[in-house]
Design a protein around this motif. Structure first.
Motif, PDB file in Angstrom:
ATOM      1  N   LEU A 252     -11.040 -48.318 -46.364  1.00 20.66           N
ATOM      2  CA  LEU A 252     -12.424 -48.625 -46.015  1.00 20.66           C
ATOM      3  C   LEU A 252     -12.567 -49.416 -44.715  1.00 20.66           C
ATOM      4  CD1 LEU A 252     -15.373 -48.612 -46.848  1.00 20.66           C
ATOM      5  CD2 LEU A 252     -14.919 -50.614 -48.260  1.00 20.66           C
ATOM      6  N   THR A 253     -11.827 -50.504 -44.627  1.00 20.64           N
ATOM      7  CA  THR A 253     -12.015 -51.435 -43.521  1.00 20.64           C
ATOM      8  C   THR A 253     -11.741 -50.768 -42.174  1.00 20.64           C
ATOM      9  OG1 THR A 253     -11.672 -53.370 -44.863  1.00 20.64           O
ATOM     10  CG2 THR A 253     -11.088 -53.576 -42.547  1.00 20.64           C
ATOM     11  N   GLU A 254     -10.664 -50.009 -42.134  1.00 17.05           N
ATOM     12  CA  GLU A 254     -10.354 -49.330 -40.868  1.00 17.05           C
ATOM     13  C   GLU A 254     -11.378 -48.257 -40.540  1.00 17.05           C
ATOM     14  OE1 GLU A 254      -6.303 -47.993 -40.733  1.00 17.05           O
ATOM     15  OE2 GLU A 254      -5.545 -50.032 -41.001  1.00 17.05           O
TER      16      GLU A 254
ATOM     17  N   ASN B 246     -21.673 -61.940 -43.160  1.00 18.37           N
ATOM     18  CA  ASN B 246     -20.302 -61.426 -43.254  1.00 18.37           C
ATOM     19  C   ASN B 246     -19.942 -61.026 -44.679  1.00 18.37           C
ATOM     20  OD1 ASN B 246     -19.995 -63.969 -44.265  1.00 18.37           O
ATOM     21  ND2 ASN B 246     -18.379 -64.621 -42.876  1.00 18.37           N
ATOM     22  N   ALA B 247     -20.886 -60.325 -45.310  1.00 11.44           N
ATOM     23  CA  ALA B 247     -20.617 -59.732 -46.623  1.00 11.44           C
ATOM     24  C   ALA B 247     -19.402 -58.815 -46.507  1.00 11.44           C
ATOM     25  CB  ALA B 247     -21.831 -58.940 -47.085  1.00 11.44           C
ATOM     26  N   SER B 248     -18.738 -58.592 -47.615  1.00 15.23           N
ATOM     27  CA  SER B 248     -17.558 -57.724 -47.592  1.00 15.23           C
ATOM     28  C   SER B 248     -17.988 -56.306 -47.213  1.00 15.23           C
ATOM     29  CB  SER B 248     -16.881 -57.712 -48.959  1.00 15.23           C
ATOM     30  OG  SER B 248     -17.622 -56.947 -49.885  1.00 15.23           O
ATOM     31  N   ASP B 249     -17.013 -55.537 -46.767  1.00 16.45           N
ATOM     32  CA  ASP B 249     -17.304 -54.179 -46.325  1.00 16.45           C
ATOM     33  C   ASP B 249     -17.958 -53.352 -47.422  1.00 16.45           C
ATOM     34  OD1 ASP B 249     -16.317 -54.711 -43.830  1.00 16.45           O
ATOM     35  OD2 ASP B 249     -14.303 -53.979 -44.273  1.00 16.45           O
ATOM     36  N   ILE B 250     -17.455 -53.482 -48.625  1.00 15.83           N
ATOM     37  CA  ILE B 250     -17.990 -52.640 -49.700  1.00 15.83           C
ATOM     38  C   ILE B 250     -19.397 -53.108 -50.072  1.00 15.83           C
ATOM     39  CG2 ILE B 250     -16.905 -53.927 -51.613  1.00 15.83           C
ATOM     40  CD1 ILE B 250     -17.380 -50.131 -51.384  1.00 15.83           C
TER      41      ILE B 250
ATOM     42  N   PRO C  19     -16.101 -61.860 -37.503  1.00 15.00           N
ATOM     43  CA  PRO C  19     -16.736 -62.768 -38.461  1.00 15.00           C
ATOM     44  C   PRO C  19     -16.080 -62.818 -39.847  1.00 15.00           C
ATOM     45  CG  PRO C  19     -17.992 -60.748 -38.358  1.00 15.00           C
ATOM     46  CD  PRO C  19     -16.800 -60.565 -37.457  1.00 15.00           C
TER      47      PRO C  19
ATOM     48  N   VAL D  85     -14.451 -60.763 -42.323  1.00 16.64           N
ATOM     49  CA  VAL D  85     -15.019 -59.923 -43.381  1.00 16.64           C
ATOM     50  C   VAL D  85     -13.911 -59.296 -44.224  1.00 16.64           C
ATOM     51  CG1 VAL D  85     -16.415 -57.862 -43.835  1.00 16.64           C
ATOM     52  CG2 VAL D  85     -17.029 -59.395 -41.958  1.00 16.64           C
ATOM     53  N   PRO D  86     -13.909 -59.525 -45.522  1.00 21.65           N
ATOM     54  CA  PRO D  86     -12.914 -58.846 -46.360  1.00 21.65           C
ATOM     55  C   PRO D  86     -13.354 -57.419 -46.682  1.00 21.65           C
ATOM     56  CG  PRO D  86     -14.284 -60.268 -47.722  1.00 21.65           C
ATOM     57  CD  PRO D  86     -14.779 -60.427 -46.297  1.00 21.65           C
ATOM     58  N   THR D  87     -12.417 -56.594 -47.115  1.00 18.45           N
ATOM     59  CA  THR D  87     -12.791 -55.242 -47.554  1.00 18.45           C
ATOM     60  C   THR D  87     -13.695 -55.338 -48.768  1.00 18.45           C
ATOM     61  OG1 THR D  87     -10.708 -54.340 -46.740  1.00 18.45           O
ATOM     62  CG2 THR D  87     -11.881 -53.034 -48.374  1.00 18.45           C
TER      63      THR D  87
ATOM     64  N   THR E 158      -5.912 -53.425 -46.287  1.00 17.46           N
ATOM     65  CA  THR E 158      -5.693 -54.140 -45.040  1.00 17.46           C
ATOM     66  C   THR E 158      -6.518 -55.432 -45.007  1.00 17.46           C
ATOM     67  OG1 THR E 158      -5.957 -54.072 -42.677  1.00 17.46           O
ATOM     68  CG2 THR E 158      -7.492 -52.735 -43.915  1.00 17.46           C
TER      69      THR E 158
ATOM     70  N   LEU F 275     -10.876 -47.617 -51.145  1.00 20.85           N
ATOM     71  CA  LEU F 275     -10.973 -49.019 -50.762  1.00 20.85           C
ATOM     72  C   LEU F 275      -9.884 -49.373 -49.746  1.00 20.85           C
ATOM     73  CD1 LEU F 275     -12.912 -51.206 -51.714  1.00 20.85           C
ATOM     74  CD2 LEU F 275     -11.280 -51.839 -53.464  1.00 20.85           C
TER      75      LEU F 275
ATOM     76  N   ARG G 131     -14.673 -49.751 -39.053  1.00 25.32           N
ATOM     77  CA  ARG G 131     -14.575 -50.280 -37.696  1.00 25.32           C
ATOM     78  C   ARG G 131     -14.234 -49.189 -36.686  1.00 25.32           C
ATOM     79  NH1 ARG G 131     -14.169 -53.585 -41.412  1.00 25.32           N
ATOM     80  NH2 ARG G 131     -15.028 -55.677 -41.241  1.00 25.32           N
TER      81      ARG G 131
ATOM     82  N   PRO H 173     -21.468 -56.586 -38.949  1.00 26.22           N
ATOM     83  CA  PRO H 173     -21.391 -57.939 -39.512  1.00 26.22           C
ATOM     84  C   PRO H 173     -21.322 -59.008 -38.424  1.00 26.22           C
ATOM     85  CG  PRO H 173     -19.318 -56.766 -39.833  1.00 26.22           C
ATOM     86  CD  PRO H 173     -20.288 -55.778 -39.271  1.00 26.22           C
ATOM     87  N   ASN H 174     -21.840 -60.179 -38.747  1.00 27.74           N
ATOM     88  CA  ASN H 174     -21.688 -61.340 -37.877  1.00 27.74           C
ATOM     89  C   ASN H 174     -21.504 -62.557 -38.766  1.00 27.74           C
ATOM     90  OD1 ASN H 174     -24.301 -62.325 -38.680  1.00 27.74           O
ATOM     91  ND2 ASN H 174     -25.139 -60.686 -37.400  1.00 27.74           N
ATOM     92  N   LEU H 175     -21.389 -63.730 -38.177  1.00 30.33           N
ATOM     93  CA  LEU H 175     -21.071 -64.916 -38.981  1.00 30.33           C
ATOM     94  C   LEU H 175     -22.181 -65.230 -39.980  1.00 30.33           C
ATOM     95  CD1 LEU H 175     -19.257 -67.345 -36.525  1.00 30.33           C
ATOM     96  CD2 LEU H 175     -18.329 -66.295 -38.601  1.00 30.33           C
ATOM     97  N   GLU H 176     -23.397 -64.842 -39.673  1.00 29.45           N
ATOM     98  CA  GLU H 176     -24.510 -65.093 -40.613  1.00 29.45           C
ATOM     99  C   GLU H 176     -24.523 -64.039 -41.726  1.00 29.45           C
ATOM    100  OE1 GLU H 176     -25.089 -65.819 -37.170  1.00 29.45           O
ATOM    101  OE2 GLU H 176     -24.639 -67.783 -38.048  1.00 29.45           O
TER     102      GLU H 176
END
Lengths: 640, 640
Positions: free
Chosen positions: B179-181, B149-153, A325, A327-329, A317, B176, B184, B144-147
């Protein structure tokens, strides 16, 4: 439910359908891809068809897209029209996505050839060693006996240790399950296909006899607009074929944002994912067939795309990329079997995806940096990749910074009535002298529209001939029969109706010019912001590489003259075509190159322009030809 | 096709079937497992049923298996009898494979408890650190925030670096993709399931909230005869349940050779593979249900079995193992997802298989060596695992040699008319004094047959009471009403018909005694050959560990007295039960233990007894009670 037949002209494809489906769905079922930028929502007006026989049930709300004349002639929107009769339908050329046609007539026209890259490296720069991500090795194994009855896999790895660089090997279960029979059926003479995975060897396949002559890979550029694939011989490294098609995801939205909305707001990731898989499978199949290569002999794919395309490719996704902000997976993609995402090559074939840097700076730009070699040398260089997003990288072997700005699809032929992608019939070069317009088209065909390089030429020629002012407005004091007013807006006619394929004039309007100026302004503002960010001037840039799908070639002086590219010595600017594809191919044919791309991704610092305050001022300052600050373009002088 | 009903008594299961299927197939369809050692070929005569109502179509050739009386009472072979009428059929207790029953009534009876192993280690020996092959970790991630915003993994691995031992992680595509869902939806509070794979971390699953209390694993002993599973809490290391069943592969042949013939000569690997998968899924499901554990919380399996069982488990052909030069596909098995072979635990759950040494020395023996700890210490020890194959290991922390000999199924209850596996109703202890036979059964039930430990006792008591001579022949000069002649053969009655569950006498014949002597002879000859091979005497053995499925316990002095085990001080002999299962559990709960098993497998040298000339002489010399060379058993004195 009633059944009707629909006949699509001019190819006369006939299909039987239920009465409740739309003409867009019927066309899809018939294998005809109709333009549909909004994904079938009746919003973009791109899917225009002419019903020439039978009664269709058109949505009344769609009539706003048509003139009275068009309505009388049966024009409808395919997505808003249900089949309620046996129909004969004509597809106008503009409504058709000409899949497969883009590069059929010569890859050399639209995309940089491998040899070109070597030229960029000036012959003496180091080239990555030839060491494909997946390769084959032929082994003649000693036959086991009671004194030497090591297991089958030990017998193989024992021999591989002698010639291949890995101390340890892992083996896929599927391969292991077939191993024993394969070895005995083929008298211990086998070919092993293997990859590198987490630093160890990964045995993928055991085949009978010596098949090491049959090893192929695919380099894939997954562009937002276009998917292009090179078929590469992994024994020789030679590119043996190249093919491209429009990204079928276009039916779910023209740009990445609308596709993300389709996937996330509607919760329909699967069709967007599958669309690009269909692209790849179709292209791979066609390339294999044309070059007499078996699909089973394609053992590796390296794909490069922006972060969102890479997420769609892997059925991940992209929903958190869309919103702050951003953020990619993931930015580093796992090595997987191509089959895991439905790509049909060798069952044990590997898919690698070029690593991304951030949500809006993707693997395509990493591949581009790899391709132009800027990360290997101390000289400070710049890569400008103009696609739907403009992406900029500046740096050398010690540091790399990058940014991206939404350029819009203007240079890829979007947004303008006569705009089109760089395919057959696109006007790619324009000159205007004394009111006489001359042009060249891709494939020397009758013109159908204008592609990116043609639009750059057009803007330059119009401002240089004072047809427009430096703010992009038409100079109404210059009288010309090419300057006409249509639907309340001034347009300049580049090709008369009798010259064109469609029989309609090819022209450019004031609002379209404004759009193009916005696009070039966004790209230039991004370059300027990034150069300022690192405290440099343009003079410090040893070389600027320009990549993108403008067309077969880019007129660099004209691109400078409209303010798209910084005004440095043209000898220090190189147009390198599809650098994402070139980078993917380099990674495919060289593990050190692929590992270098991982280093590039880790090393590169992304500057979020949305957070960088000066960017908006730079953007506004760039909405002028060439720029409001003429000192930035000292060499640019328009004709008096 | 005609349809008939078949009613299976005594449970009154009724099933409707087509007329062309056999009673064996009908029983299978009804979920009743009938003994069928030959795989339904009408050869073993084990699948006896009594048709008590209706007309069945029995194969005439099968009548040789029955007495006249039995034929008159409707006895048939289930595999040779087609359904041609509505039938009521009685399943005699002996024909029934009592699936699920083996260990239901107390694992402590049949299998060594974990605590036992610690005792073997004498309390002060090093125990492997608790570090399960797959484990869970609960993380509370910064939002995460704009400062940032590393990827989820990256966000996950960043936190994991702080607490888990891996520098690098790989992640499965499926994980993977979700992961994102997951992150959050669960407010960045998640539990990560991870394994070790080729030296790096392998992220398998991300779950909402803190689920680290729910992590379970399965230790599996895939025996030729029996499949036993322990359910282990991977947070605490505690065994929370254990269950066993007969290996369903028995329907394709009782021993590994006949199963290989079924899989290879008939080309039917799939059903043999699937049979053991059904075993594991059934047991896992039952264990999970009984202990209120969700199948999704079972995240790892470690299985140990002989090389052929391991090949069947992974759906790999064992066909080259069967024939000279006896080559397995592999001896080290890849880490796979359990789902890849159809095992239903967590979708991302891992299956590890204990490494083998050679075709006939498997992962069960490696697991046994791991379990008894003999590979860690300088003292020279010996492990004897008596199953259908007898496997012997001698060595210490510097060297290990092993061998195997076909012992036959005698000690697992095969081959003898009254023999049975170590399940409820099996006679496991016997004493004979002054012609009075006393015995104990498993579960204190009415006797149904004799298991391995009971048979060892029986042989000892008979030779010690001069009921048989030292060559295994009955001493006809000793008159006893228990010694009877049936069908031309002498039998000794251990339990009278009125004492037993079946109403039939439990007895042992001269040919069955000869069979048992052959089995014990093969095991002892293997031990003796291996001790000679390394140039030792039995005195040099610090400890002998005896493992196997004899029954709840083994009378060591009696096992020595019949010449099965070397005659050393009984204090230096320990019965350790199912050491394969214990080793599998150690590997499940400790990565260092699993890695130690890989080292054990690499270190161990296999001596092929089929190539070792003295073995046959040793075997012939051992066909006597206790041995033809009495000096080898100095402490053994039978009553005068």
């Amino acid at each position: 439910m009633a059944k009707y037949t629909v006949t699509f002209s001019p190819e006369n494809k006939i299909i039987e359908v239920d009465s409740d489906i739309t003409l867009l769905q019927a066309a899809e079922k018939a294998g005809i891809i109709i333009n549909s930028l909004c994904g079938g929502d009746g919003l973009c007006g791109e899917c225009r068809l002419q019903v020439i026989q039978g009664k269709a049930m058109a949505d009344k709300n769609a009539i706003s897209f048509f003139s009275k004349d068009e309505i009388e002639h049966g024009y409808v929107l395919a997505c808003r029209t249900k089949v309620a009769d046996n129909l004969v339908v004509l597809i106008p050329p503009k409504s058709r996505v000409e899949q497969e046609k883009i590069l059929l007539e010569g890859a050399a026209i639209s995309y940089g050839e491998p040899e070109k890259l070597v030229l960029h490296r000036n012959g003496h720069e180091p080239v990555f060693p030839f060491d494909p991500v997946v390769k084959k090795i032929y082994l003649e194994l000693p036959v086991p006996n009671l004194e030497d009855n090591a297991s089958d896999i030990d017998r193989i790895t024992r021999e591989m240790h002698k010639v291949a660089p890995y101390d340890h090997y892992e083996i896929s279960l599927l391969c292991l399950q077939n191993l024993t029979e394969q070895l005995r059926a083929h008298h211990w003479k086998v070919t092993v296909t293997y990859a590198r995975h987490n630093g160890i060897g990964r045995i993928l396949q055991i085949e009978a006899g010596d098949t090491s002559d049959q090893q192929y890979g695919l380099a894939v550029d997954v562009g937002t607009t276009t998917v292009v694939i090179q078929l590469v011989n992994l024994k020789t490294g030679k590119v043996i074929g190249v093919k491209g098609s429009h990204n079928l995801q276009a039916r779910y939205g023209e740009d990445v944002i609308s596709r993300m909305i389709f996937a996330c707001v509607r919760g329909s990731l699967a069709p967007v994912h599958q669309a690009v898989i269909i692209n790849i499978n179709n292209l791979a199949h066609a390339l294999a067939a044309e070059n007499h290569v078996s699909i089973q002999d394609i053992i590796a794919i390296v794909a490069a795309g922006n972060t969102i395309m890479s997420h769609f490719l892997l059925n991940m996704t992209p929903c958190s990329i869309r919103l702050e902000p951003y953020v990619p997976t993931t930015t580093v993609y796992p090595q997987i079997f191509a089959r895991e995402v439905g790509i049909k090559i060798n069952t044990e074939g590997i898919l690698e995806v070029a690593p991304s840097i951030a949500s809006y700076v993707g693997g395509d730009i990493v591949a581009g940096v790899l391709a132009c070699g800027m990360a290997d040398k101390p000289e400070i260089r710049c890569l400008i990749d103009v696609g739907t997003n403009g992406e900029i990288v500046i740096g050398n072997n010690e540091w790399l910074v990058c940014c991206s700005a939404s350029a819009g699809p203007a240079f890829e032929g979007g947004g303008a009535h006569s705009g089109m992608r760089a395919t057959k019939g696109a006007i790619e070069k324009i000159e205007i002298r004394d009111g006489v317009v001359s042009y060249e088209t891709i494939g020397k065909a009758k013109p159908r529209g204008i592609c990116g390089s043609g639009l750059i030429d057009a803007i330059y020629e119009m401002v240089n001939n004072r047809i427009i002012e430096q703010d992009g407005k038409f100079n109404e004091s210059e009288k010309s029969d090419r300057l006409v007013r249509e639907a309340g807006e001034l347009r300049y006619i580049l090709a008369w109706p009798d010259e064109t394929e469609t029989g309609q004039a090819i022209s450019i309007s004031e609002s379209e010019i404004a759009n193009l100026i916005k696009s070039k302004g966004a790209v230039f503002a991004a370059i300027k912001s990034l150069v300022d960010y690192v405290g440099f001037s343009f003079d410090r840039l040893d070389t600027i590489y320009v990549a993108g799908g403008f067309g077969s070639s880019l007129n660099i002086p004209k691109a400078i003259a409209i303010g798209l590219i910084p005004d440095i010595d043209v000898k220090r600017i190189q147009f390198i075509g599809n650098s994402s594809l070139t980078g993917a191919r380099l990674s495919l044919t060289s593990i050190p190159a692929f590992e270098n791309s991982l280093k590039i991704a880790r090393r590169m610092t992304n500057v979020e322009l949305s957070n960088y305050a000066p960017f908006m001022n730079e953007f506004i300052a760039a909405l002028f030809l060439p720029h409001t600050d003429a000192k930035l373009f000292p060499s640019v002088k328009y004709s008096p």
